[in-house]
Motif scaffolding. Structure first.
Motif, PDB file in Angstrom:
ATOM      1  N   GLY A  77     -45.014 100.148 -17.504  1.00 45.66           N
ATOM      2  CA  GLY A  77     -44.977  98.590 -18.015  1.00 45.66           C
ATOM      3  C   GLY A  77     -46.424  97.937 -18.026  1.00 45.66           C
ATOM      4  N   THR A  78     -47.146  98.105 -16.877  1.00 41.97           N
ATOM      5  CA  THR A  78     -48.168  97.407 -16.744  1.00 41.97           C
ATOM      6  C   THR A  78     -49.630  98.344 -16.764  1.00 41.97           C
ATOM      7  OG1 THR A  78     -47.313  96.095 -15.169  1.00 41.97           O
ATOM      8  CG2 THR A  78     -49.572  95.834 -15.038  1.00 41.97           C
ATOM      9  N   HIS A  79     -49.322  99.536 -16.403  1.00 41.57           N
ATOM     10  CA  HIS A  79     -50.656 100.489 -16.469  1.00 41.57           C
ATOM     11  C   HIS A  79     -50.145 101.699 -16.930  1.00 41.57           C
ATOM     12  CE1 HIS A  79     -51.489  97.784 -13.035  1.00 41.57           C
ATOM     13  NE2 HIS A  79     -52.680  97.789 -13.744  1.00 41.57           N
ATOM     14  N   ILE A  80     -51.093 103.017 -17.198  1.00 45.02           N
ATOM     15  CA  ILE A  80     -50.700 104.053 -17.483  1.00 45.02           C
ATOM     16  C   ILE A  80     -51.131 105.109 -16.351  1.00 45.02           C
ATOM     17  CG2 ILE A  80     -51.570 106.154 -19.179  1.00 45.02           C
ATOM     18  CD1 ILE A  80     -50.327 103.662 -20.526  1.00 45.02           C
ATOM     19  N   GLU A 106     -56.388  95.605 -18.348  1.00 48.00           N
ATOM     20  CA  GLU A 106     -56.666  94.187 -18.187  1.00 48.00           C
ATOM     21  C   GLU A 106     -57.754  94.030 -17.650  1.00 48.00           C
ATOM     22  OE1 GLU A 106     -53.933  95.721 -14.793  1.00 48.00           O
ATOM     23  OE2 GLU A 106     -53.927  96.134 -16.972  1.00 48.00           O
ATOM     24  N   ALA A 107     -58.320  92.779 -17.739  1.00 49.00           N
ATOM     25  CA  ALA A 107     -59.676  92.291 -17.083  1.00 49.00           C
ATOM     26  C   ALA A 107     -59.870  92.311 -15.706  1.00 49.00           C
ATOM     27  CB  ALA A 107     -59.981  91.029 -17.665  1.00 49.00           C
ATOM     28  N   PRO A 145     -60.256 101.576 -15.118  1.00 52.79           N
ATOM     29  CA  PRO A 145     -60.166 100.967 -16.433  1.00 52.79           C
ATOM     30  C   PRO A 145     -60.174 101.883 -17.622  1.00 52.79           C
ATOM     31  CG  PRO A 145     -62.345 100.937 -15.653  1.00 52.79           C
ATOM     32  CD  PRO A 145     -61.592 101.470 -14.530  1.00 52.79           C
ATOM     33  N   TYR A 146     -59.580 101.360 -18.793  1.00 50.27           N
ATOM     34  CA  TYR A 146     -59.609 102.362 -20.044  1.00 50.27           C
ATOM     35  C   TYR A 146     -59.615 101.171 -21.389  1.00 50.27           C
ATOM     36  CZ  TYR A 146     -54.661 101.652 -21.373  1.00 50.27           C
ATOM     37  OH  TYR A 146     -53.540 100.847 -21.663  1.00 50.27           O
TER      38      TYR A 146
END
Length: 166
Positions: free
Chosen positions: A50-53, A89-90, A98-99
């Motif tokens: 939902g937010t991350h992978i 996200e930032a 990060p991706y």
């Protein structure tokens, strides 16, 4: 060693399997590592929470190591667990990588996983006898002819003390 995340972002929670095999040289600077000439196989799955992978799987490779006790070459197959979380996200939490939003490049993660899971001590067999500290003979091949009752010269004072009490 990239994963396309578009499909995972469309269907939250659906696990998408992946598998690939590359030469270890594709991971960058691995020239000093025992598995530098082997292939690295990665197998696992990834999904969106939902937010991350979330990426989970195993990394498999093999290499030629040296026995820590007798210095003989040992072929060792390595399996390491891969488990990372990626975000686009930032402001990311400390434990999230990060991706770029389209794909996840696992190259650095796989490299770090293998390096951090390097065995501290490799033995040719669990009961390895090692080398004789005096003559260097491999004690797995049989006993050497060195005397076993030799006392460390630093402790010879204690021997004289022991003999005087008898």
């Amino acid at each position: 060693m990239k994963l396309q995340v578009e499909e995972a972002l469309r269907e939250e929670g659906r696990k998408i399997p992946f598998a690939f095999q590359e030469p270890a040289a594709a991971l960058g600077d691995v020239d000093t590592l025992p598995w530098k000439d082997s292939d690295v196989a990665v197998k696992g799955s990834f999904w969106s929470d939902g937010t991350h992978i979330v990426v989970e799987g195993t990394v498999r490779t093999s290499g030629m190591y040296t026995c820590s006790r007798c210095l003989t070459p040992v072929s060792l197959v390595r399996n390491a667990a891969l488990s990372e979380v990626y975000g686009a996200e930032a402001e990311l939490p400390e434990d999230v990588w990060p991706y770029n939003g389209e794909y996840i490049d696992l190259t650095e993660t796989i490299r770090e996983t293998l390096i951090l899971s390097e065995p501290m001590k490799v033995l040719c067999r669990p009961d390895c006898q090692g080398l004789c500290p005096q003559c260097g003979a491999n004690l797995n091949e049989g006993p050497c002819s060195c005397p076993t009752d030799k006392i460390d010269p630093r402790l010879s004072v204690l021997e004289t003390l022991l003999n005087s009490k008898r």
